[in-house]
Scaffold this active site. Structure first.
Site, PDB file in Angstrom:
ATOM      1  N   HIS A 116      23.189  23.779  56.833  1.00  0.00           N
ATOM      2  CA  HIS A 116      23.062  25.127  56.285  1.00  0.00           C
ATOM      3  C   HIS A 116      24.424  25.813  56.136  1.00  0.00           C
ATOM      4  O   HIS A 116      24.826  26.607  56.993  1.00  0.00           O
ATOM      5  CB  HIS A 116      22.196  25.998  57.213  1.00  0.00           C
ATOM      6  CG  HIS A 116      20.765  25.612  57.278  1.00  0.00           C
ATOM      7  ND1 HIS A 116      19.809  26.194  56.480  1.00  0.00           N
ATOM      8  CD2 HIS A 116      20.119  24.717  58.051  1.00  0.00           C
ATOM      9  CE1 HIS A 116      18.632  25.678  56.764  1.00  0.00           C
ATOM     10  NE2 HIS A 116      18.787  24.776  57.712  1.00  0.00           N
ATOM     11  N   GLU A 137      25.167  28.271  54.348  1.00  0.00           N
ATOM     12  CA  GLU A 137      24.984  29.722  54.229  1.00  0.00           C
ATOM     13  C   GLU A 137      24.984  30.429  55.574  1.00  0.00           C
ATOM     14  O   GLU A 137      25.100  31.659  55.635  1.00  0.00           O
ATOM     15  CB  GLU A 137      23.691  30.023  53.462  1.00  0.00           C
ATOM     16  CG  GLU A 137      22.399  29.884  54.234  1.00  0.00           C
ATOM     17  CD  GLU A 137      21.946  28.442  54.428  1.00  0.00           C
ATOM     18  OE1 GLU A 137      20.873  28.252  55.049  1.00  0.00           O
ATOM     19  OE2 GLU A 137      22.641  27.513  53.981  1.00  0.00           O
ATOM     20  N   CYS A 192      18.961  21.461  53.497  1.00  0.00           N
ATOM     21  CA  CYS A 192      17.938  21.159  54.492  1.00  0.00           C
ATOM     22  C   CYS A 192      16.602  20.844  53.802  1.00  0.00           C
ATOM     23  O   CYS A 192      16.474  19.796  53.189  1.00  0.00           O
ATOM     24  CB  CYS A 192      17.826  22.300  55.503  1.00  0.00           C
ATOM     25  SG  CYS A 192      16.952  21.829  57.017  1.00  0.00           S
TER      26      CYS A 192
END
Length: 206
Positions: free
Chosen positions: A182, A184, A87
């Site tokens: 993202h 994660e 990002c």
């Protein structure tokens, strides 16, 4: 700076100036990586790879210059340090940034043009499954939050994934990896694993 495989692999850094750096540290630690947070040039000098997390790219830029990290990081990228940007991190790796605020700079390295906040504001965040041929099946579940889009891909960079409408959202160039989304924030860490495998293979040292 130069790589030196004979010395083994140092810790993996997560740039911790701003953004969701703790989540990336947790993912990398789950692989058995030695993870450190990076805020200063002395910490950057220790790492064999670096994740630049999501957050606000203009703030990351400002703080990196304030802490004296920007120029050492640009030099490390140019010397071959494996770096993964998600990002805002993708924005920071782009050679050219569109819709940047006045005076905003990037670290560069990826031969791409990125547009900030291409999908709108946080209320327009979304999730979608994307095919990533380099990662195989199943599809990657991607979370987009005020995400950038890669509008142009230069000759040195390659596309890893795009949305159905053709907008590019994941790219790679040498030791550099970038995603608009993202990973994660999901339980699919194949992009992190791809990055960490590059760290192990490169064994970069300052």
């Amino acid at each position: 700076m130069a790589g030196n495989a004979s010395r083994g692999v140092g810790p993996v850094g997560v740039l911790a100036l701003q953004g969701d750096f703790r989540e990336h540290a947790r993912v990398l630690s789950s692989f058995g990586a030695d993870v450190i947070t990076v805020r200063r040039p002395s910490e950057l000098a220790l790492v064999s790879g670096l994740v630049i997390p999501g957050g606000e790219s203009s703030v990351i830029d400002k703080l990196s210059r304030m802490f004296g990290l920007a120029e050492p990081l640009k030099a490390a990228i140019a010397a071959g340090l494996p770096v993964y940007g998600t990002c805002a991190g993708l924005i920071m790796l782009a050679d050219t940034v569109r819709d940047a605020i006045a005076g905003q700079q990037s670290f560069g390295g990826l031969d791409i043009v990125v547009r900030r906040n291409a999908f709108g504001n946080q209320r327009e965040s979304f999730e979608v499954d994307i095919d990533v041929p380099e990662l195989g099946d199943p599809a990657v579940h991607a979370v987009f939050i005020r995400a950038p889009v890669v509008e142009e891909v230069g000759e040195r960079a390659s596309i890893l994934a795009a949305l159905d409408d053709g907008r590019v959202i994941a790219v790679e160039q040498g030791n550099l990896l970038g995603t608009s989304f993202h990973p994660e924030m999901t339980d699919d860490y194949r992009f992190h694993r791809r990055f960490y495998n590059r760290v192990l293979a490169t064994a970069f040292h300052s």
